[in-house]
Design a protein around this motif. Structure first.
Motif, PDB file in Angstrom:
ATOM      1  N   TRP A 180      94.110   0.753   9.129  1.00 25.27           N
ATOM      2  CA  TRP A 180      93.348   1.040  10.340  1.00 25.27           C
ATOM      3  C   TRP A 180      93.155  -0.220  11.175  1.00 25.27           C
ATOM      4  N   LEU A 181      93.062  -1.354  10.516  1.00 22.46           N
ATOM      5  CA  LEU A 181      92.936  -2.629  11.232  1.00 22.46           C
ATOM      6  C   LEU A 181      94.177  -2.874  12.092  1.00 22.46           C
ATOM      7  N   GLN A 182      95.353  -2.545  11.561  1.00 26.76           N
ATOM      8  CA  GLN A 182      96.592  -2.676  12.338  1.00 26.76           C
ATOM      9  C   GLN A 182      96.593  -1.724  13.532  1.00 26.76           C
ATOM     10  N   GLN A 234      94.171  -2.699  20.987  1.00 29.09           N
ATOM     11  CA  GLN A 234      93.740  -3.877  21.741  1.00 29.09           C
ATOM     12  C   GLN A 234      94.918  -4.518  22.475  1.00 29.09           C
ATOM     13  N   ASN A 235      96.044  -4.618  21.808  1.00 33.38           N
ATOM     14  CA  ASN A 235      97.229  -5.219  22.423  1.00 33.38           C
ATOM     15  C   ASN A 235      97.744  -4.406  23.601  1.00 33.38           C
ATOM     16  N   ARG A 236      97.439  -3.112  23.599  1.00 30.53           N
ATOM     17  CA  ARG A 236      97.905  -2.245  24.686  1.00 30.53           C
ATOM     18  C   ARG A 236      96.874  -2.099  25.802  1.00 30.53           C
ATOM     19  N   PRO A 277      84.068   0.870   9.078  1.00 31.04           N
ATOM     20  CA  PRO A 277      83.235   0.289  10.140  1.00 31.04           C
ATOM     21  C   PRO A 277      83.504  -1.200  10.346  1.00 31.04           C
ATOM     22  N   GLU A 278      83.692  -1.915   9.245  1.00 29.32           N
ATOM     23  CA  GLU A 278      83.948  -3.355   9.343  1.00 29.32           C
ATOM     24  C   GLU A 278      85.275  -3.627  10.038  1.00 29.32           C
ATOM     25  N   ALA A 279      86.273  -2.790   9.761  1.00 26.63           N
ATOM     26  CA  ALA A 279      87.581  -2.954  10.399  1.00 26.63           C
ATOM     27  C   ALA A 279      87.469  -2.761  11.911  1.00 26.63           C
ATOM     28  N   ILE A 280      86.706  -1.757  12.331  1.00 24.46           N
ATOM     29  CA  ILE A 280      86.537  -1.498  13.764  1.00 24.46           C
ATOM     30  C   ILE A 280      85.807  -2.658  14.435  1.00 24.46           C
ATOM     31  N   ASN A 281      84.705  -3.095  13.819  1.00 28.24           N
ATOM     32  CA  ASN A 281      83.902  -4.150  14.444  1.00 28.24           C
ATOM     33  C   ASN A 281      84.562  -5.518  14.412  1.00 28.24           C
TER      34      ASN A 281
END
Length: 401
Positions: A208-210, A216-218, A235-239
């Motif tokens: 999910w982090l990828q 974000q890159n787009r 949640p940590e991955a999103i934040n």
């Protein structure tokens, strides 16, 4: 003007036999061939007239054309300089209309198998296609998919929903379960949009982090609220990518998971009392109801309350908002409905021979879904006004009233 020659005797015989002249092998197929070749001759004559001194005809190329009435061999004139670009039938065109291709893709997007598509096309147009030919047509979705996956996104999305669905895909001679990652966003106009589709080996916060990094890159700079399931580390991955994003864990997932641990004789009363928690008017009332529920059932079902208390920070975020926003964020049902459509589309497939065959089918369904998402979600004007109260600084200069 070239003369169009039709075998009138053959035409009459077909009518006498009750045979459709528009069917495969019908005489109108010969007429179409003659008309097309006559038009091509007129096109090259016009082209050569512009530069007759330096250019000449240079024989013909031949290819098989498919039409609604069958197949024929088409002779396309060539010029010596190679500058002739036919218009009535393009250089790489293999049938007279894209109607058949469109029909194939429509049938494919409804979940029809290759054999079913071939049968339908044969019945409607009288044209036979092989399975490789059908694959070649549906493979035209792949470059469209790649372009779609790389398209720029909007800088800000009020809501996004993230979830995964699993499919069996053949890999190295065996079938393995792979997670298909779906990101659905609601833009500032209140319209739903699939932001991306991703295929991984299994669902996990690392992948999910990828996915979030790709968003974000787009071009995505900010997400106000993200609704997700209870995956550990999510949640940590999103934040880590979008630090200001508020996380709302799906209440429906939490309720379902809780009831799995309750014996059948207790489920009805437990589910009724649990409503006092997630249907409370305020966070304070919800916490009081959760404490009361824990005092009654905590010793019998400690694992349930360990889960609620450990996740309470992200389970209770929706209490700070009015009902219109609560209704949108408290569950991931909006994205699960998309996954139900995927399941309906793929239920007869069992498993897929490769990643490509799965992705192009799901992409076809996304195209179908987005045609229906032309209107904002219910009561959007009020919802975005309320968001502007809670996120005024982040929405400043973005909203147009």
């Amino acid at each position: 003007m070239p003369k169009i020659e039709i075998d009138l005797e053959e035409f009459a015989e077909q009518v006498k036999r009750g045979q459709s002249v528009t069917a495969k092998g019908g005489v109108l197929n010969d007429l179409l061939k003659q008309l097309t070749e006559m038009t091509l001759q007129a096109e090259i004559d016009s082209h050569l007239a512009e530069d007759l001194e330096k250019n000449r005809k240079n024989g013909y190329s031949q290819k098989t054309m498919r039409t609604e009435h069958g197949e024929f061999e088409l002779k396309t004139p060539r010029d010596r300089n190679g500058t002739f670009e036919p218009q009535v039938v393009k250089k790489h065109q293999t049938h007279m209309s894209d109607q058949i291709e469109k029909k194939m893709l429509s049938l494919f997007s409804l979940g029809n198998s290759q054999s079913q598509i071939i049968d339908h096309i044969e019945e409607i147009y009288g044209v036979g296609f092989s399975k490789p030919a059908v694959t070649a047509v549906t493979d035209k979705l792949l470059p469209m998919l790649e372009e779609w996956k790389r398209r720029p996104l909007e800088p800000i999305y009020p809501f996004i929903y993230l979830d995964a669905i699993h499919f069996k895909v053949r890999e190295d001679g065996t079938y393995v379960s792979k997670a298909f990652y779906t990101v659905l966003g609601v833009n500032l106009e209140g319209k739903k949009e699939i932001l991306g589709l991703y295929l991984g080996e299994s669902e996990g916060a690392r992948f999910w982090l990828q996915v979030l990094t790709d968003l974000q890159n787009r071009g995505v700079e900010d997400i106000l609220i993200a609704s997700i399931d209870g995956l550990t580390g999510f949640p940590e991955a999103i934040n880590s990518i979008f630090p200001q994003t508020e996380i709302q864990l799906c209440i429906v997932h939490q309720i379902r998971n809780s009831l799995k641990y309750v014996v059948s004789s207790d489920q009805k009363i437990f589910a009724k009392e649990l409503k006092n928690v997630y249907q409370a008017s305020t966070k304070e009332e919800a916490e009081a109801a959760l404490d009361k529920l824990q005092s009654k059932w905590g010793k019998k079902y400690p694992i349930i309350f360990d889960s609620w208390y450990s996740k309470w920070e992200h389970l209770s975020n929706y209490f700070k908002y009015p009902q219109d926003i609560r209704r949108i964020i408290y569950t991931t049902n909006i994205i699960e409905s998309v996954h139900r459509q995927f399941r309906t589309l793929t239920k007869t497939k069992g498993a897929f021979p490769n990643d490509k065959s799965l992705l192009k089918l799901l992409y076809a369904e996304i195209l179908n879904a987005e045609k229906k998402w032309s209107m904002p979600i219910h009561n959007w004007s009020l919802t975005i006004s309320q968001l502007n109260i809670h996120f005024k600084e982040r929405l400043q200069g973005v909203l147009k009233f």
